[in-house]
Design a protein around this motif. Structure first.
Motif, PDB file in Angstrom:
ATOM      1  N   ASN A   7      46.957   0.982   0.974  1.00  0.00           N
ATOM      2  CA  ASN A   7      46.094   1.262   2.125  1.00  0.00           C
ATOM      3  C   ASN A   7      46.662   0.727   3.435  1.00  0.00           C
ATOM      4  O   ASN A   7      46.043   0.835   4.482  1.00  0.00           O
ATOM      5  CB  ASN A   7      44.683   0.702   1.892  1.00  0.00           C
ATOM      6  N   GLY A   8      47.866   0.119   3.381  1.00  0.00           N
ATOM      7  CA  GLY A   8      48.522  -0.348   4.597  1.00  0.00           C
ATOM      8  C   GLY A   8      48.231  -1.787   4.962  1.00  0.00           C
ATOM      9  O   GLY A   8      48.873  -2.357   5.832  1.00  0.00           O
ATOM     10  N   HIS A   9      47.256  -2.414   4.298  1.00  0.00           N
ATOM     11  CA  HIS A   9      46.905  -3.793   4.632  1.00  0.00           C
ATOM     12  C   HIS A   9      47.924  -4.767   4.028  1.00  0.00           C
ATOM     13  O   HIS A   9      48.386  -4.586   2.904  1.00  0.00           O
ATOM     14  CB  HIS A   9      45.507  -4.138   4.124  1.00  0.00           C
ATOM     15  N   ALA A  10      48.225  -5.788   4.779  1.00  0.00           N
ATOM     16  CA  ALA A  10      49.175  -6.791   4.309  1.00  0.00           C
ATOM     17  C   ALA A  10      48.525  -7.675   3.257  1.00  0.00           C
ATOM     18  O   ALA A  10      47.351  -8.013   3.354  1.00  0.00           O
ATOM     19  CB  ALA A  10      49.665  -7.637   5.481  1.00  0.00           C
ATOM     20  N   TYR A  11      49.306  -8.033   2.250  1.00  0.00           N
ATOM     21  CA  TYR A  11      48.811  -8.933   1.212  1.00  0.00           C
ATOM     22  C   TYR A  11      48.687 -10.346   1.761  1.00  0.00           C
ATOM     23  O   TYR A  11      49.565 -10.833   2.462  1.00  0.00           O
ATOM     24  CB  TYR A  11      49.772  -8.938   0.015  1.00  0.00           C
ATOM     25  N   ARG A  12      47.572 -10.986   1.421  1.00  0.00           N
ATOM     26  CA  ARG A  12      47.377 -12.387   1.767  1.00  0.00           C
ATOM     27  C   ARG A  12      47.064 -13.142   0.494  1.00  0.00           C
ATOM     28  O   ARG A  12      46.164 -12.756  -0.240  1.00  0.00           O
ATOM     29  CB  ARG A  12      46.193 -12.536   2.725  1.00  0.00           C
ATOM     30  N   ALA A  13      47.795 -14.194   0.253  1.00  0.00           N
ATOM     31  CA  ALA A  13      47.529 -14.996  -0.944  1.00  0.00           C
ATOM     32  C   ALA A  13      46.139 -15.602  -0.845  1.00  0.00           C
ATOM     33  O   ALA A  13      45.724 -16.048   0.226  1.00  0.00           O
ATOM     34  CB  ALA A  13      48.572 -16.098  -1.072  1.00  0.00           C
ATOM     35  N   ASN A  41      37.427  -3.378   3.305  1.00  0.00           N
ATOM     36  CA  ASN A  41      38.787  -3.119   2.828  1.00  0.00           C
ATOM     37  C   ASN A  41      39.449  -4.410   2.342  1.00  0.00           C
ATOM     38  O   ASN A  41      40.108  -4.428   1.299  1.00  0.00           O
ATOM     39  CB  ASN A  41      39.624  -2.474   3.932  1.00  0.00           C
ATOM     40  N   GLU A  42      39.267  -5.491   3.096  1.00  0.00           N
ATOM     41  CA  GLU A  42      39.829  -6.779   2.673  1.00  0.00           C
ATOM     42  C   GLU A  42      39.163  -7.270   1.390  1.00  0.00           C
ATOM     43  O   GLU A  42      39.813  -7.831   0.514  1.00  0.00           O
ATOM     44  CB  GLU A  42      39.687  -7.820   3.781  1.00  0.00           C
ATOM     45  N   SER A  43      37.864  -7.046   1.280  1.00  0.00           N
ATOM     46  CA  SER A  43      37.137  -7.445   0.072  1.00  0.00           C
ATOM     47  C   SER A  43      37.650  -6.679  -1.138  1.00  0.00           C
ATOM     48  O   SER A  43      37.811  -7.248  -2.231  1.00  0.00           O
ATOM     49  CB  SER A  43      35.638  -7.208   0.254  1.00  0.00           C
ATOM     50  N   ASN A  44      37.922  -5.397  -0.960  1.00  0.00           N
ATOM     51  CA  ASN A  44      38.420  -4.585  -2.067  1.00  0.00           C
ATOM     52  C   ASN A  44      39.808  -5.027  -2.507  1.00  0.00           C
ATOM     53  O   ASN A  44      40.132  -4.991  -3.697  1.00  0.00           O
ATOM     54  CB  ASN A  44      38.418  -3.105  -1.677  1.00  0.00           C
ATOM     55  N   VAL A  45      40.636  -5.436  -1.552  1.00  0.00           N
ATOM     56  CA  VAL A  45      41.954  -5.974  -1.900  1.00  0.00           C
ATOM     57  C   VAL A  45      41.779  -7.242  -2.738  1.00  0.00           C
ATOM     58  O   VAL A  45      42.455  -7.444  -3.755  1.00  0.00           O
ATOM     59  CB  VAL A  45      42.789  -6.266  -0.631  1.00  0.00           C
ATOM     60  N   LEU A  52      39.044  -7.842 -10.699  1.00  0.00           N
ATOM     61  CA  LEU A  52      37.590  -7.723 -10.835  1.00  0.00           C
ATOM     62  C   LEU A  52      37.098  -6.278 -10.730  1.00  0.00           C
ATOM     63  O   LEU A  52      36.124  -5.901 -11.380  1.00  0.00           O
ATOM     64  CB  LEU A  52      36.899  -8.577  -9.768  1.00  0.00           C
ATOM     65  N   ALA A  53      37.744  -5.481  -9.913  1.00  0.00           N
ATOM     66  CA  ALA A  53      37.352  -4.084  -9.718  1.00  0.00           C
ATOM     67  C   ALA A  53      38.485  -3.350  -9.025  1.00  0.00           C
ATOM     68  O   ALA A  53      39.363  -3.972  -8.419  1.00  0.00           O
ATOM     69  CB  ALA A  53      36.072  -3.987  -8.879  1.00  0.00           C
ATOM     70  N   VAL A  54      38.459  -2.028  -9.131  1.00  0.00           N
ATOM     71  CA  VAL A  54      39.417  -1.187  -8.403  1.00  0.00           C
ATOM     72  C   VAL A  54      38.600  -0.228  -7.545  1.00  0.00           C
ATOM     73  O   VAL A  54      37.992   0.711  -8.061  1.00  0.00           O
ATOM     74  CB  VAL A  54      40.338  -0.399  -9.358  1.00  0.00           C
ATOM     75  N   VAL A  55      38.541  -0.511  -6.265  1.00  0.00           N
ATOM     76  CA  VAL A  55      37.762   0.303  -5.325  1.00  0.00           C
ATOM     77  C   VAL A  55      38.637   0.581  -4.106  1.00  0.00           C
ATOM     78  O   VAL A  55      39.250  -0.339  -3.563  1.00  0.00           O
ATOM     79  CB  VAL A  55      36.461  -0.403  -4.887  1.00  0.00           C
ATOM     80  N   HIS A  56      38.688   1.832  -3.686  1.00  0.00           N
ATOM     81  CA  HIS A  56      39.509   2.204  -2.539  1.00  0.00           C
ATOM     82  C   HIS A  56      38.718   3.049  -1.553  1.00  0.00           C
ATOM     83  O   HIS A  56      37.779   3.749  -1.935  1.00  0.00           O
ATOM     84  CB  HIS A  56      40.743   2.997  -2.981  1.00  0.00           C
ATOM     85  N   LYS A 185      30.884 -14.249   2.781  1.00  0.00           N
ATOM     86  CA  LYS A 185      31.492 -15.426   2.170  1.00  0.00           C
ATOM     87  C   LYS A 185      32.910 -15.601   2.715  1.00  0.00           C
ATOM     88  O   LYS A 185      33.357 -14.861   3.581  1.00  0.00           O
ATOM     89  CB  LYS A 185      31.535 -15.271   0.644  1.00  0.00           C
ATOM     90  N   ILE A 186      33.618 -16.584   2.175  1.00  0.00           N
ATOM     91  CA  ILE A 186      35.001 -16.810   2.568  1.00  0.00           C
ATOM     92  C   ILE A 186      35.891 -15.770   1.900  1.00  0.00           C
ATOM     93  O   ILE A 186      36.626 -15.044   2.552  1.00  0.00           O
ATOM     94  CB  ILE A 186      35.451 -18.234   2.196  1.00  0.00           C
ATOM     95  N   GLN A 187      35.829 -15.690   0.577  1.00  0.00           N
ATOM     96  CA  GLN A 187      36.575 -14.686  -0.168  1.00  0.00           C
ATOM     97  C   GLN A 187      35.747 -14.244  -1.354  1.00  0.00           C
ATOM     98  O   GLN A 187      35.355 -15.102  -2.165  1.00  0.00           O
ATOM     99  CB  GLN A 187      37.922 -15.242  -0.629  1.00  0.00           C
ATOM    100  N   PRO A 188      35.446 -12.978  -1.492  1.00  0.00           N
ATOM    101  CA  PRO A 188      35.721 -11.926  -0.516  1.00  0.00           C
ATOM    102  C   PRO A 188      34.771 -12.013   0.674  1.00  0.00           C
ATOM    103  O   PRO A 188      33.724 -12.651   0.574  1.00  0.00           O
ATOM    104  CB  PRO A 188      35.481 -10.640  -1.313  1.00  0.00           C
ATOM    105  N   LEU A 189      35.139 -11.359   1.747  1.00  0.00           N
ATOM    106  CA  LEU A 189      34.329 -11.422   2.959  1.00  0.00           C
ATOM    107  C   LEU A 189      32.938 -10.836   2.739  1.00  0.00           C
ATOM    108  O   LEU A 189      31.940 -11.364   3.227  1.00  0.00           O
ATOM    109  CB  LEU A 189      35.039 -10.681   4.097  1.00  0.00           C
TER     110      LEU A 189
END
Length: 201
Positions: A7-13, A41-45, A52-56, A185-189
């Motif tokens: 989806n173009g979003h950068a991975y964040r550890a 989108n960040e939450s789905n990543v 936990l889930a695959v949502v796009h 929340k903090i993660q996921p948003l």
């Protein structure tokens, strides 16, 4: 090197060592300028990277008509149009269940205008629920800084009443009473899967 998802979003550890005094509200202030869609989108990543889930987010169907090539390594789209009406924003799988939902924001304090939906989206929700899918809207009331999961089945009631001459919006009080509040929340948003768990319970 930056690693990017499809989806173009950068991975964040994922953060692991947040001090306990860091509240969710603190982080929410840092993300205040983020749109509902960006936060989802960040939450789905997060959900996917943690298994936990695959949502796009569904791609918008666009037909490109005219492209200019100012130089060999670059192309500029000059003209394009939507080839078909888009259905809903997101779909995916969670614990063997098909999820299909749309994300909407409103600045209206007292109600959610039904004009934010289109007939083809409602028809799509009906078709998916008829097949056993879990369908809902994630609605953000900007003025209240609140996000709710609101079931498609409840949405149908107000949509059908509107067609028969009823009100053209869903009262905020109705969504607050029958929707499921999703505190950021903090993660996921936007931890909307916790709300989905309540639907499955």
């Amino acid at each position: 090197m930056t690693i990017r998802y499809p989806n173009g979003h950068a991975y964040r550890a994922p953060a692991t060592n947040h001090p306990s005094h860091f509240s969710d509200q603190y982080t929410n202030y840092g993300k205040r300028g983020m749109s509902l869609e960006e936060a989802l989108n960040e939450s789905n990543v997060y959900y996917e990277t943690h298994g936990l889930a695959v949502v796009h987010k569904k791609p918008t169907p666009i037909r490109i008509v005219k492209v200019d090539y100012p130089k060999r390594s670059a192309a500029v789209i000059k003209e394009a149009y939507f080839s078909t009406a888009s259905t809903t924003d997101y779909n995916g799988v969670y614990q063997g269940h098909y999820l299909d939902f749309d994300a909407k924001e409103t600045r209206n304090k007292t109600s959610f205008p039904l004009k934010n939906f289109h007939q083809h989206q409602i028809d799509h929700f009906r078709a998916c629920t008829a097949q056993g899918g879990i369908c809902f809207a994630i609605i953000k009331f900007v003025a209240h800084q609140e996000i709710y999961l609101y079931r498609a089945e409840d949405l149908f009631t107000f949509w059908d009443d509107q067609v028969k001459g009823g009100r053209k919006s869903i009262p905020y009080a109705e969504i607050a009473a029958h929707g499921i509040l999703i505190p950021p929340k903090i993660q996921p948003l936007i931890p909307y899967l916790k709300a989905v768990d309540q639907l499955l319970a």
